[in-house]
Design an enzyme around this catalytic site. Structure first.
Site, PDB file in Angstrom:
ATOM      1  CG  HIS A  67      42.700  23.641  35.069  1.00  0.00           C
ATOM      2  ND1 HIS A  67      41.401  23.217  35.271  1.00  0.00           N
ATOM      3  CD2 HIS A  67      42.685  24.992  35.228  1.00  0.00           C
ATOM      4  CE1 HIS A  67      40.641  24.254  35.517  1.00  0.00           C
ATOM      5  NE2 HIS A  67      41.393  25.362  35.518  1.00  0.00           N
ATOM      6  CB  THR A  69      44.300  29.035  35.412  1.00  0.00           C
ATOM      7  OG1 THR A  69      43.155  28.188  35.526  1.00  0.00           O
ATOM      8  CG2 THR A  69      44.039  30.110  34.357  1.00  0.00           C
ATOM      9  CG  HIS A 150      45.224  28.198  42.325  1.00  0.00           C
ATOM     10  ND1 HIS A 150      45.422  29.371  41.636  1.00  0.00           N
ATOM     11  CD2 HIS A 150      43.949  27.809  42.045  1.00  0.00           C
ATOM     12  CE1 HIS A 150      44.309  29.694  40.982  1.00  0.00           C
ATOM     13  NE2 HIS A 150      43.404  28.761  41.209  1.00  0.00           N
ATOM     14  CB  THR A 152      40.163  25.236  41.493  1.00  0.00           C
ATOM     15  OG1 THR A 152      40.576  26.601  41.410  1.00  0.00           O
ATOM     16  CG2 THR A 152      38.801  25.162  42.171  1.00  0.00           C
TER      17      THR A 152
HETATM   18  P1  2AM Z   1      40.956  28.605  38.687  1.00  0.00           P
HETATM   19  O1  2AM Z   1      42.180  28.734  37.863  1.00  0.00           O
HETATM   20  O2  2AM Z   1      41.122  29.071  40.068  1.00  0.00           O
HETATM   21  O3  2AM Z   1      40.400  27.216  38.704  1.00  0.00           O
HETATM   22  C1  2AM Z   1      37.790  28.933  33.899  1.00  0.00           C
HETATM   23  O4  2AM Z   1      36.943  29.726  34.626  1.00  0.00           O
HETATM   24  C2  2AM Z   1      39.130  28.807  34.583  1.00  0.00           C
HETATM   25  O5  2AM Z   1      39.828  30.050  34.560  1.00  0.00           O
HETATM   26  C3  2AM Z   1      39.067  28.376  36.005  1.00  0.00           C
HETATM   27  O6  2AM Z   1      40.058  27.423  36.167  1.00  0.00           O
HETATM   28  C4  2AM Z   1      39.271  29.641  36.802  1.00  0.00           C
HETATM   29  O7  2AM Z   1      39.831  29.575  38.070  1.00  0.00           O
HETATM   30  C5  2AM Z   1      40.083  30.488  35.870  1.00  0.00           C
HETATM   31  N1  2AM Z   1      39.681  31.896  35.948  1.00  0.00           N
HETATM   32  C6  2AM Z   1      38.446  32.407  35.755  1.00  0.00           C
HETATM   33  N2  2AM Z   1      38.467  33.751  35.836  1.00  0.00           N
HETATM   34  C7  2AM Z   1      39.733  34.105  36.090  1.00  0.00           C
HETATM   35  C8  2AM Z   1      40.404  35.346  36.296  1.00  0.00           C
HETATM   36  N3  2AM Z   1      39.754  36.512  36.242  1.00  0.00           N
HETATM   37  N4  2AM Z   1      41.725  35.326  36.558  1.00  0.00           N
HETATM   38  C9  2AM Z   1      42.399  34.162  36.621  1.00  0.00           C
HETATM   39  N5  2AM Z   1      41.829  32.963  36.434  1.00  0.00           N
HETATM   40  C10 2AM Z   1      40.516  32.924  36.179  1.00  0.00           C
END
Ligand code: 2AM
Length: 219
Positions: A67, A69, A150, A152
Site C-alpha cells: 500500500h 500510506t 511510496h 514499503t
Molecule cells: P509505510 O507507509 O512506510 O509503510 C502502519 O504502520 C502503516 O503506517 C505503515 O504502512 C507505515 O509506514 C505507516 N506509518 C507508520 N507510522 C507513520 C508515521 N508516523 N507517518 C507516516 N506513516 C506512518
C-alpha cells in the site's frame, strides 16, 4: 465520544489490488537479486553491516499487503488525524480505485521501497504537512508535495515501515541539493544510481502502473 474515535483507522492508504500485489512483489525481488550480483554493490556491501555476502532477499522482511500510506492516523490519536478523516476529498474518494505510478525502486540498509508519483487528483488526498513532518530529514520541508509517497516493499530486522518514506526523502533531498549520485549501471529495468551510505535508486524506464483502492486500515 469513543465510538466516533474508533471510526478513524490506523491509517489511510491506496491498497494495491491483489492482481498487482504479486507483480510488484516479484519485480522488487528481481531487483534485489540483480543488485546484489553487481560489483558496484559488492564494493559497498559494508554499508549493510555485512562482513561478506549479504542476501538481500533474506535481509528484508515483507510487511504484508502492499500500500501507499496517505495519512497515519493511529485511530485518531496522531496529529491532524481527525482533520484528515473529515476532509471532503477523503470522503469523496473513499473506496475508489485509481492507478498508482511507481516511478523508481530504492534500497537502503534499512528499507526497500517504490517511489510513487502522484497525479494532481491523487494529491488531493495527500496531507499538506507529510513532508514537513519528517523531522529526521529537515531538507524535506522544501520538497514538492507528494515527494514522500511510496510503497514499503521490505524492512531490515528491527526497522519500522515508517522509515521507508524517510529514506526516500533523504535521497530526494540529496538530488535537490544538486548531488547527482554516481550513475552505476543501465539495467534492464532502468538506470541505477548510488547516493552513498548504502542508498541505491533505480529510476524505472517504464513506470509500473498499479491499480489501487483508497481505503482505511483498521486492525
Ligand atoms: P509505510 O507507509 O512506510 O509503510 C502502519 O504502520 C502503516 O503506517 C505503515 O504502512 C507505515 O509506514 C505507516 N506509518 C507508520 N507510522 C507513520 C508515521 N508516523 N507517518 C507516516 N506513516 C506512518
Amino acid at each position: 465520544g469513543p465510538l466516533e474515535e474508533m471510526s478513524i483507522p490506523l491509517f489511510f492508504a491506496w491498497f494495491l489490488l491483489s492482481s498487482v500485489q504479486d507483480k510488484v512483489g516479484s519485480t522488487s525481488l528481481d531487483f534485489l537479486k540483480t543488485l546484489q550480483t553487481l560489483e558496484a554493490f559488492k564494493k559497498h556491501m559494508s554499508d549493510f553491516k555485512a562482513e561478506k555476502e549479504v542476501d538481500l532477499e533474506q535481509y528484508f522482511e515483507a510487511k504484508g499487503v502492499l500500500h501507499c500510506t496517505t495519512k497515519f492516523c493511529n485511530y485518531g490519536k496522531a496529529e491532524g488525524a481527525q482533520e484528515y478523516a473529515q476532509k471532503q476529498a477523503v470522503k469523496d474518494f473513499y473506496g475508489s480505485t485509481s492507478e498508482l505510478s511507481l516511478s523508481a525502486l530504492f534500497v537502503t540498509p534499512r528499507t526497500v521501497g517504490a517511489r510513487v508519483s502522484l497525479t494532481e487528483e491523487q494529491l488531493l488526498l495527500w496531507p499538506a504537512d507529510a513532508e514537513k513532518e519528517a523531522e529526521s530529514v529537515p531538507a524535506a520541508a522544501s520538497l514538492p508535495l507528494g515527494s514522500r509517497a511510496h510503497i514499503t516493499l521490505g524492512c531490515a530486522e528491527g526497522v519500522e515501515p515508517v522509515q521507508t518514506g524517510l529514506d526516500l526523502l533523504e535521497i530526494l533531498a540529496l538530488q535537490q541539493e544538486g548531488q547527482q549520485g554516481e550513475l552505476v549501471e543501465e539495467m534492464a529495468l532502468g538506470s541505477l544510481t548510488f547516493y552513498g551510505k548504502g542508498r541505491w535508486l533505480l529510476s524505472l524506464r517504464e513506470p509500473i502502473c498499479a491499480p489501487a483502492c483508497f481505503s482505511g486500515y483498521y486492525t
